[in-house]
Design a protein around this motif. Structure first.
Motif, PDB file in Angstrom:
ATOM      1  N   UNK A  48      39.094 107.042  -2.617  1.00 45.03           N
ATOM      2  CA  UNK A  48      40.365 106.175  -2.273  1.00 45.03           C
ATOM      3  C   UNK A  48      40.753 106.502  -0.926  1.00 45.03           C
ATOM      4  N   UNK A  49      40.976 105.495  -0.159  1.00 42.00           N
ATOM      5  CA  UNK A  49      41.528 105.833   1.298  1.00 42.00           C
ATOM      6  C   UNK A  49      42.905 105.090   1.469  1.00 42.00           C
ATOM      7  N   UNK A  50      43.787 105.847   1.911  1.00 37.34           N
ATOM      8  CA  UNK A  50      45.161 105.270   2.246  1.00 37.34           C
ATOM      9  C   UNK A  50      45.625 105.488   3.625  1.00 37.34           C
ATOM     10  N   UNK A  51      46.092 104.331   3.998  1.00 35.58           N
ATOM     11  CA  UNK A  51      46.860 104.351   5.557  1.00 35.58           C
ATOM     12  C   UNK A  51      48.203 103.787   5.228  1.00 35.58           C
ATOM     13  N   UNK A  52      49.215 104.834   5.392  1.00 37.01           N
ATOM     14  CA  UNK A  52      50.561 104.533   5.220  1.00 37.01           C
ATOM     15  C   UNK A  52      51.301 104.673   6.644  1.00 37.01           C
ATOM     16  N   UNK A  53      52.536 103.999   6.619  1.00 36.57           N
ATOM     17  CA  UNK A  53      53.495 104.284   7.771  1.00 36.57           C
ATOM     18  C   UNK A  53      54.836 104.364   7.166  1.00 36.57           C
TER      19      UNK A  53
END
Length: 121
Positions: A48-53
């Motif tokens: 799983x890869x997450x890109x959060x801001x």
């Protein structure tokens, strides 16, 4: 070690698009302390890869239309970037989605099956 069978150039493009979108959203909202975080996690069957801001997050109307072809909140947007990202991930037998962060931003995530798994959850 974790092994994922993927086209690294395509997955790189997914990541670049998600990071670019996060930066643009925070710039447009004039976020005082912009932050983009990338997190990865390997489970038994999926990576799983997450890109959060730390941006303003997405309004419900935007979430509802996120994958509508040619829908964009950007004045110069074509409305195909996230559809292409989702198609790339699904081509790799993964899943692609978005959710809110507790702090009010958003996180785009995708999963890819580990080698030897077909993607069925």
């Amino acid at each position: 070690p974790v092994t994922v069978e993927m086209d690294p150039v395509l997955i790189e493009q997914v990541l670049l698009n998600l990071i670019k979108n996060a930066v643009e959203a925070m710039r447009e909202a004039d976020v005082r302390r912009p932050l983009v975080a990338i997190r990865t996690e390997a489970g038994e069957r999926f990576w799983r890869v997450e890109v959060s801001d730390s941006g303003p997050g997405l309004a419900q109307e935007v979430k509802d239309n996120l994958f509508t072809p040619f829908y964009s909140t950007k004045p110069d947007g074509m409305g195909i970037g996230l559809n292409i990202c989702r198609s790339i991930v699904e081509f790799h037998h993964g899943e692609f989605g978005v959710s809110d962060t507790l702090a009010g931003g958003c996180v785009f995530w995708f999963t890819l099956p580990l080698s030897g798994h077909n993607g069925a959850q």
